[in-house]
Enzyme design. Structure first.
Site, PDB file in Angstrom:
ATOM      1  N   ASP A 264       0.867  -1.161   0.000  1.00  0.00           N
ATOM      2  CA  ASP A 264       0.000   0.000   0.000  1.00  0.00           C
ATOM      3  C   ASP A 264       0.911   1.221   0.000  1.00  0.00           C
ATOM      4  O   ASP A 264       2.103   1.133   0.320  1.00  0.00           O
ATOM      5  CB  ASP A 264      -0.933  -0.013   1.209  1.00  0.00           C
ATOM      6  N   TRP A 265       0.365   2.365  -0.356  1.00  0.00           N
ATOM      7  CA  TRP A 265       1.189   3.553  -0.539  1.00  0.00           C
ATOM      8  C   TRP A 265       1.723   4.017   0.818  1.00  0.00           C
ATOM      9  O   TRP A 265       0.973   4.399   1.703  1.00  0.00           O
ATOM     10  CB  TRP A 265       0.371   4.626  -1.238  1.00  0.00           C
TER      11      TRP A 265
END
Length: 732
Positions: A264-265
């Protein structure tokens, strides 16, 4: 042997040959691709390999131009392809050709209890992603609904692992038939947004395997998903994006996942763990998730220069990066390098119809006193549609699920287009600020004036339809943080009481992705849960309100009467939201209806509950046997009779419980369901198969699944708390 038997035998052999040929062809194709991958690996420098393992922009990774290896392009999200984002910031790129179809949020899809519809949903969104030239679609989400405060619940498939598993498989297959990778997320135990980047989750092995992993496992072993996104939180002290147990052992070894693990970012935290614990592609590091900083550029990601340096120093073997690149190249051959990949379609009539159909089947009728719904369209009738949610865009906001649809039909517009004879009038009643990430912006309008105007409008109407609930702003149904309280915001309870005082004919459309507290319930004669329905929202709502469509949705999660009736909240702060560092899932395997059933706590509305404009009866409930071996399949059959005046659909739900179990169990667990459409006055027979192996529990003593022998109970009904028949069986 008669002619029928010979024909049947011939058909069986033909199918077997075709299946065998397809299987062999698939293996040959995979072998060819693996040979190609090996040949490419030998041509790549270490620098080029490492560069493929991390982002080059907000939503893309590098290719190798000299070898014709393409970039990989990704896009949010689970219910629509997000508008184009700028290369190096979170600003929108300002394209004029990136408008899409907004499909209903996944809570609505889950509420349909219709796997075939999930397949259509996945195929449609896959076509739109392909048209937008995306290689990876960052969805669907399958995190379990543990608390009604989770700001991101609307993106997921409910509280039951079986329902989520059944619904996610056709979704993924639908997306990937378009040569676009689905990316199931967030792996794993990301069941709240509050403190999501720092909280350490402590949960038992049974809860992990029985509740929180089954939908991910189904995505891998049944749907063959091509990518998986890591989560922000820690589990047992280690970040889940690069987790030895979750990623290396369970995902890649036990389940045989051959795809790409994407962070995920900003969920990557350590080079050695990222390299050695199964992360393949690092995205978003150097930002705060939705920040705009570019000071920490892509070459400084954990899987960038530090990874390269560790390989060159001999701290990490080159075989580690080779495995990551193999997976990335395999993803390319499945997507952007696929011959005759196709071009996709976008904003076409078929996609709009799928969006409308999902919305129609997912809408849940919760209350219908005195047959408040459906509302007839007749001359002389005045309907007051009250509330900000009647006109507010519900595709804006929400974080990464925000969409830019070609159009969005509001509930008010849908009602106006459907009701040609009745008069529709409208007032907002209250106004909230714009939906932005990580900030609450108050409205600049005079709330008292809006309230007075709405009350006066309600007085003029024969029927008041209040459109209320939540929205996709910060601290509502939105990524980044959770709701802060269970009741409706913006003083809506008081507003409902005021509307009732001036007009007794009051119904409500509840627009949320979450359960809410309902102390106002006795003030409304009719209540419909409408979810966030996307482009076709207003049309689908009007379809159900008018009676053109008979509602058939069932709740994919429980509505507790009060927050402490939810298992995650019962045990206090350490269970939710945690003490700031650690969080213990004290309810263990008793999530959702399992908690309500086992603890005998009555919900406001139960999992699987949903009314119809018709009435159904379930009769002649039988199992094919009374005693089973562990290799057998339990077949539950029953008759479903539509005893009402309207054609409609009912969902038969089969739960199973274990009597006198040697381990802690829920009273019952969903193990099968079937949605059946029946004409008024007709009867259909429903048959549901349940492998005995599906009754296994996770034995922590041996870290494997066990089927406990002895007496079980089959529960058959149309909601978790509305059981028509129980049947005893035994497993030998």
């Amino acid at each position: 042997m008669n002619k029928y038997s010979i024909s049947l035998l011939f058909t069986f052999f033909t199918i077997s040959i075709i299946y065998s040929q397809n299987t062999v062809a698939k293996r040959v194709q995979e072998d060819v691709i693996n040979v190609k991958i090996d040949s490419i690996l030998s041509l790549l420098s270490i620098e080029e390999k490492v560069a493929m393992c991390h982002a080059q922009s907000k939503f893309s990774t590098k290719g190798v131009e000299r070898l014709g290896i393409p970039e990989i392009w990704m896009s949010d999200g689970p219910h629509g392809v997000r508008a184009e984002i700028s290369w190096d910031s979170w600003d929108y790129a300002g394209w004029t050709n990136d408008s899409i179809t907004a499909f209903p949020a996944l809570t609505c899809l889950a509420a349909s209890f219709n796997p075939n519809l999930s397949s259509q949903f996945g195929n449609s969104i896959g076509e739109e992603a392909l048209y937008r030239e995306k290689d990876v679609l960052l969805g669907p989400g399958v995190n379990i609904y543990r608390t009604p405060l989770n700001g991101r619940n609307f993106e997921y498939l409910g509280e039951d692992p079986y329902l989520a598993s059944v619904m996610v498989v056709p979704y993924i297959k639908g997306v990937q038939k378009n040569n676009v990778a689905a990316c199931v997320k967030h792996f794993a135990l990301n069941n709240q947004e509050h403190l999501r980047s720092t909280i350490n989750v402590e949960a038992s092995d049974r809860a992990l395997h029985e509740i929180y992993l089954p939908a991910f496992k189904a995505a891998v072993t049944e749907a063959g998903v091509w990518s998986i996104m890591g989560a922000y939180n820690k589990f047992r002290g280690q970040h889940t994006t690069h987790h030895e147990l979750l990623t290396n052992k369970i995902l890649k070894k036990d389940w045989g996942f051959d795809g790409v693990v994407i962070s995920d970012w900003s969920s990557t935290h350590n080079t050695m763990e990222a390299a050695l614990n199964g992360l393949d592609m690092e995205m978003g590091t150097g930002t705060d998730g939705l920040g705009t900083t570019t000071s920490n550029h892509y070459d400084y990601y954990y899987l960038a220069s530090p990874f390269l340096k560790a390989i060159k120093q001999g701290k990490i073997e080159e075989s580690v990066v080779d495995d990551k690149v193999r997976r990335i190249l395999r993803l390319m051959y499945r997507t952007t390098l696929k011959p005759n990949r196709g071009f996709g379609r976008i904003n076409n009539k078929e996609h709009h119809e799928v969006a409308r159909k999902v919305a129609q089947e997912g809408i849940v009728l919760l209350k219908n006193e005195n047959n408040f719904f459906p509302i007839e369209d007749k001359k002389g009738l005045t309907i007051a549609v009250i509330g900000e949610n009647a006109t507010r865009s519900m595709t804006a906001g929400g974080g990464s699920s925000e969409l830019k649809p070609q159009f969005e039909i509001s509930p008010l517009e849908g009602m106006k287009q459907r009701y040609r004879n009745a008069k529709i009038i409208h007032a907002m009643g209250y106004h909230t600020g714009p939906s932005v990430y990580d900030n609450v912006i108050p409205s600049k309008l005079n709330q008292d004036s809006l309230r007075v105007q709405a009350i006066e409008t309600a007085k003029k109407a024969d029927i008041v339809l209040y459109v209320g609930g939540l929205n996709k702003s910060h601290l509502q149904d939105c990524e980044g943080d959770d709701r802060q309280y269970y009741e409706l915001p913006y003083n809506q309870e008081e507003f409902i009481n005021q509307l009732k005082a001036v007009n007794p004919n009051l119904g409500m459309l509840l627009v949320t992705g979450n359960a809410v507290e309902t102390p106002w319930l006795d003030k409304v004669d009719g209540l419909i849960q409408t979810w966030y329905l996307g482009s076709m929202a207003g049309h689908a709502i009007a379809d159900v309100v008018s009676g053109d469509v008979n509602p058939s949705g069932k709740l994919p999660f429980s509505f507790p009467k009060q927050l402490k009736d939810n298992g995650a909240h019962f045990y206090g702060e350490l269970s939710y939201p945690g003490d700031g560092t650690n969080q213990h899932y004290k309810e263990d395997i008793l999530v959702g209806y399992r908690w309500h059933d086992t603890k005998n706590i009555e919900p406001r509305y139960a999992f699987g509950y949903g009314l119809s404009y018709s009435s159904f009866s379930i009769s002649n409930v039988e199992t094919n046997k009374k005693k089973y071996n562990t290799e057998d399949v339990i077949t539950v059959s029953c008759n479903v009779n539509n005893v009402g005046n309207e054609s409609g659909a009912e969902v038969v739900q089969v739960y199973v419980g274990k009597k006198k179990s040697k381990v802690k169990r829920a009273l019952k667990e969903l193990k099968g369901f079937s949605k059946v459409n029946i004409q008024s006055g007709n009867t259909k027979t429903v048959s549901i198969d349940i492998p005995v192996s599906a009754l296994a529990y996770y034995n922590e003593d041996k870290s494997d699944w066990d089927i406990e022998k002895g007496a079980y109970i089959i529960y058959v009904g149309n909601a978790s708390n509305n059981i028509t028949k129980t049947l005893p069986i035994s497993i030998n």
